[in-house]
Design an enzyme around this catalytic site. Structure first.
Site, PDB file in Angstrom:
ATOM      1  N   SER A   1       0.819  -1.213   0.000  1.00  0.00           N
ATOM      2  CA  SER A   1       0.000   0.000   0.000  1.00  0.00           C
ATOM      3  C   SER A   1       0.850   1.259   0.000  1.00  0.00           C
ATOM      4  CB  SER A   1      -0.925   0.006   1.219  1.00  0.00           C
ATOM      5  OG  SER A   1      -0.194  -0.288   2.389  1.00  0.00           O
TER       6      SER A   1
ATOM      7  N   HIS B   1      -2.792  -3.176  -6.198  1.00  0.00           N
ATOM      8  CA  HIS B   1      -3.173  -2.640  -4.880  1.00  0.00           C
ATOM      9  C   HIS B   1      -4.690  -2.730  -4.696  1.00  0.00           C
ATOM     10  CE1 HIS B   1      -3.370   0.989  -1.933  1.00  0.00           C
ATOM     11  NE2 HIS B   1      -3.367  -0.156  -1.298  1.00  0.00           N
TER      12      HIS B   1
ATOM     13  N   GLU C   1      -5.613  -0.477  -7.852  1.00  0.00           N
ATOM     14  CA  GLU C   1      -4.602   0.384  -8.469  1.00  0.00           C
ATOM     15  C   GLU C   1      -3.546  -0.544  -9.085  1.00  0.00           C
ATOM     16  OE1 GLU C   1      -4.757   4.384  -5.637  1.00  0.00           O
ATOM     17  OE2 GLU C   1      -3.231   2.883  -5.231  1.00  0.00           O
TER      18      GLU C   1
ATOM     19  N   ASN D   1      -4.121   7.158  -1.707  1.00  0.00           N
ATOM     20  CA  ASN D   1      -3.503   7.604  -0.461  1.00  0.00           C
ATOM     21  C   ASN D   1      -2.810   8.944  -0.607  1.00  0.00           C
ATOM     22  OD1 ASN D   1      -4.336   5.675   1.312  1.00  0.00           O
ATOM     23  ND2 ASN D   1      -2.632   4.294   0.895  1.00  0.00           N
TER      24      ASN D   1
HETATM   25  P1  NAI Z   1      -1.749  -8.930   7.885  1.00  0.00           P
HETATM   26  O1  NAI Z   1      -0.813  -8.665   8.991  1.00  0.00           O
HETATM   27  O2  NAI Z   1      -3.198  -9.137   8.179  1.00  0.00           O
HETATM   28  O3  NAI Z   1      -1.225 -10.217   7.071  1.00  0.00           O
HETATM   29  C1  NAI Z   1       0.091 -10.407   6.650  1.00  0.00           C
HETATM   30  C2  NAI Z   1       0.378 -11.903   6.623  1.00  0.00           C
HETATM   31  O4  NAI Z   1       1.612 -12.119   5.962  1.00  0.00           O
HETATM   32  C3  NAI Z   1       0.491 -12.506   8.018  1.00  0.00           C
HETATM   33  O5  NAI Z   1      -0.372 -13.629   8.116  1.00  0.00           O
HETATM   34  C4  NAI Z   1       1.968 -12.935   8.110  1.00  0.00           C
HETATM   35  O6  NAI Z   1       2.168 -14.115   8.842  1.00  0.00           O
HETATM   36  C5  NAI Z   1       2.323 -13.126   6.660  1.00  0.00           C
HETATM   37  N1  NAI Z   1       3.739 -12.969   6.348  1.00  0.00           N
HETATM   38  C6  NAI Z   1       4.604 -12.044   6.823  1.00  0.00           C
HETATM   39  N2  NAI Z   1       5.816 -12.202   6.247  1.00  0.00           N
HETATM   40  C7  NAI Z   1       5.704 -13.224   5.386  1.00  0.00           C
HETATM   41  C8  NAI Z   1       6.603 -13.855   4.469  1.00  0.00           C
HETATM   42  N3  NAI Z   1       7.854 -13.441   4.341  1.00  0.00           N
HETATM   43  N4  NAI Z   1       6.143 -14.868   3.726  1.00  0.00           N
HETATM   44  C9  NAI Z   1       4.879 -15.297   3.842  1.00  0.00           C
HETATM   45  N5  NAI Z   1       3.973 -14.749   4.696  1.00  0.00           N
HETATM   46  C10 NAI Z   1       4.389 -13.723   5.442  1.00  0.00           C
HETATM   47  O7  NAI Z   1      -1.538  -7.745   6.839  1.00  0.00           O
HETATM   48  P2  NAI Z   1      -2.545  -7.180   5.736  1.00  0.00           P
HETATM   49  O8  NAI Z   1      -3.336  -6.078   6.326  1.00  0.00           O
HETATM   50  O9  NAI Z   1      -3.255  -8.304   5.074  1.00  0.00           O
HETATM   51  O10 NAI Z   1      -1.521  -6.501   4.727  1.00  0.00           O
HETATM   52  C11 NAI Z   1      -0.727  -7.250   3.832  1.00  0.00           C
HETATM   53  C12 NAI Z   1      -0.188  -6.335   2.769  1.00  0.00           C
HETATM   54  O11 NAI Z   1      -1.269  -5.681   2.090  1.00  0.00           O
HETATM   55  C13 NAI Z   1       0.725  -5.222   3.257  1.00  0.00           C
HETATM   56  O12 NAI Z   1       1.705  -4.991   2.305  1.00  0.00           O
HETATM   57  C14 NAI Z   1      -0.220  -4.037   3.370  1.00  0.00           C
HETATM   58  O13 NAI Z   1       0.431  -2.803   3.295  1.00  0.00           O
HETATM   59  C15 NAI Z   1      -1.107  -4.273   2.159  1.00  0.00           C
HETATM   60  N6  NAI Z   1      -2.418  -3.627   2.217  1.00  0.00           N
HETATM   61  C16 NAI Z   1      -3.152  -3.642   3.375  1.00  0.00           C
HETATM   62  C17 NAI Z   1      -4.402  -3.033   3.411  1.00  0.00           C
HETATM   63  C18 NAI Z   1      -5.227  -3.054   4.649  1.00  0.00           C
HETATM   64  O14 NAI Z   1      -6.222  -2.306   4.728  1.00  0.00           O
HETATM   65  N7  NAI Z   1      -4.918  -3.882   5.639  1.00  0.00           N
HETATM   66  C19 NAI Z   1      -4.971  -2.358   2.210  1.00  0.00           C
HETATM   67  C20 NAI Z   1      -4.144  -2.501   1.027  1.00  0.00           C
HETATM   68  C21 NAI Z   1      -2.909  -3.088   1.054  1.00  0.00           C
END
Ligand code: NAI
Length: 504
Positions: free
Chosen positions: A124, A145, A157, A195
């Protein structure tokens, strides 16, 4: 890999958190075989089990059939080694938001997947260009995105880094469409589209709070009247001040500390105090049990066109255009005799020589003695909240009469300090200005900016839709008035707007 090939290809989703689970659901619902991987043991299986519940819930509500629910789930397989998914055509990464972790993952993936496989990141805020640095084939890495919650939010995006092949970005764009999404091309720049363009929605409110021009509930009421589903304060409380402050800081730093994006002390204080918003029970508003209905607007009183008109000898509607017509009609319907002055260079009402003027950016005090300014109305809905301010030299009589005249015009006046461009006028001008800069810098197209803001953050209209109902020259005047008042880089006018004003 072309778009038709991609639409039939198996997909590997890495990271089974909020976003990864949603992405896996959407890909499987679109017919893809999906592999789900997470570094944390059990996380991918838990995500799949939760998805099962979600699908059953949708089935219970009649939104999908039992067969569709079963098929979707059967398409998702949990893997505990990346190598188990080596035949996929697309990888979508949704792991922790950390550049080193993402780089390491994609470099590892290049040793696992085939040369045609497209690599997508759901980052993001991290530069897609930077994530691709160090890859053998950086051209195949693209940003995809999604917005949270992924199954419901339409916007994607499609972010191109400096080395992304356009064919790859276009294939992802077309694939997103087949998934029922509305993709928008974006160039990888800080904040991408949404953003970045959204910053002033929060920043202008925070600036007004900083100078104590109005209360949070009042600012929210004014901006909800434009059609925003939530005001900036209640929205920041919902997002969480820690998250919102972090995004603002990252955009500020990534733009080499451009003053345009400077974060706010008001927000930092909330973060320092641990008042993070809804999740901590208190932010701008108090969400603990004793405080019901925290963001109730508090206009001075509702609009009432049936009020007895304030005493006056002469009444003139100044200026021309749809607003002047609307006001003349409202006053006429109230049985008042109204003169017209269509050649006036300002819009509003003249009451016995006292002026009630629509904001052109300047403060009431700059414009004279018995002057009140009011915000740019965007809806003719009766009772819509509207900010107004009186000149510091205005007589007590005019300060009392001005809001009553605003009520006669059908709005619910909210008095704020006499700051330039009040609330809505400055916020919309700055949103338009930011979008204009994004277009100027090739970050997105005009249509892309409009779609992104409507679908990514549910704005009632896109920035260029607002510009269409205003004028580039009008927006520039507002920004110049703000700049003259505050000085500094914050309100500098986008070159795109200047060119647009010159051409029209
Ligand atoms: P989250 O914390 O809910 O999930 C991330 C997951 O990735 C966790 O289950 C973790 O164990 C896993 N993980 C971490 N490192 C890893 C690796 N090296 N290999 C495999 N798995 C791994 O995070 P979320 O919110 O789902 O965000 C994920 C991505 O999406 C981030 O880059 C975030 O910036 C992006 N994003 C998030 C949004 C949101 O509203 N939460 C909106 C748009 C994008």
């Amino acid at each position: 890999m072309s778009s038709p090939e991609l639409s039939a290809a198996p997909v590997l989703v890495i990271g089974a958190g909020i976003m990864g689970a949603g992405i896996a659901q959407v890909a499987a619902q679109s017919g893809h075989r999906v592999f789900l991987f997470d570094v944390r043991e059990g996380a991918a299986s838990q995500a799949r089990a939760k998805l099962d519940q979600t699908l059953q819930g949708l089935q219970g509500k009649g939104k999908i059939t039992a067969q569709a629910a079963a098929q979707t789930l059967s398409r998702i397989a949990v893997v505990d080694q990346l190598a188990q998914a080596n035949d996929v055509g697309l990888v979508i990464e949704a792991i922790v938001e950390n550049l080193d972790a993402k780089r390491a993952l994609f470099q590892q993936l290049e040793t696992v997947v085939g040369p045609e496989c497209v690599l997508a990141t759901n980052t993001s805020s991290i530069s897609v260009t930077a994530i691709a640095n160090g890859l053998q084939h950086p051209g195949r890495l693209v940003g995809m995105h999604f917005f949270n919650p992924v199954p419901l939010m339409k916007l994607v995006e499609v972010v191109s880094g400096l080395q992304t092949d356009f064919a790859v970005a276009q294939a992802i764009f077309e694939l997103s469409e087949t998934w029922g999404k509305v993709p928008v091309h974006a160039r990888s720049t800080p904040g991408f589209i949404v953003n970045r363009i959204a910053r002033p929605f929060y920043a202008e409110t925070l600036a007004l709070l900083h100078e104590r021009a109005a209360q949070p509930a009042e600012l929210d009421a004014c901006l909800r009247a434009v059609g925003f589903r939530m005001g900036p304060c209640e929205l920041m409380d919902l997002i969480g001040h820690d998250t919102n402050f972090a995004v603002t800081q990252s955009v500020f730093e990534a733009n080499f500390y451009d003053k345009r994006y400077v974060p706010s002390l008001v927000q930092r204080e909330l973060v320092d105090a641990g008042l993070l918003g809804r999740k901590s029970g208190r932010g701008f508003f108090d969400y603990r049990a004793a405080h019901e209905n925290p963001s109730k607007p508090s206009p001075e009183s509702g609009a009432d066109p049936k009020l007895p008109p304030p005493e006056h000898r002469s009444l003139t509607v100044m200026g021309r255009g749809p607003w002047a017509e609307h006001w003349a009609q409202a006053l006429d319907q109230a049985g008042l005799s109204v003169a017209r002055e269509p050649k006036s260079d300002w819009l509003g009402l003249d009451v016995d020589g006292a002026q009630l003027r629509m904001s052109d950016g300047r403060t009431a005090s700059m414009l004279g003695r018995d002057v009140a300014v009011f915000d740019r109305p965007t809806s003719q809905a009766v009772g819509a909240a509207l900010a107004w301010a009186a000149s510091c030299q205005a007589s007590g009589d005019w300060v009392r009469a001005a809001p009553n005249w605003l009520r006669m015009l059908g709005v619910a006046p909210i008095r704020v300090q006499d700051t330039p461009a009040l609330v809505v006028t400055r916020t919309l001008a700055m949103l338009i200005n930011e979008a204009a800069d994004a277009v100027q810098q090739g970050v997105c197209s005009i249509d892309g900016a409009n779609a992104a803001m409507r679908l990514g953050v549910n704005y009632p209209a896109g920035p260029f839709d607002w510009l269409g109902g205003w004028s580039a020259a009008g927006v520039i005047s507002v920004l110049e008035a703000l700049d003259a008042h505050y000085r500094g880089e914050r309100y500098r006018v986008s070159p795109w707007l200047r060119q647009h004003a010159a051409a029209h």
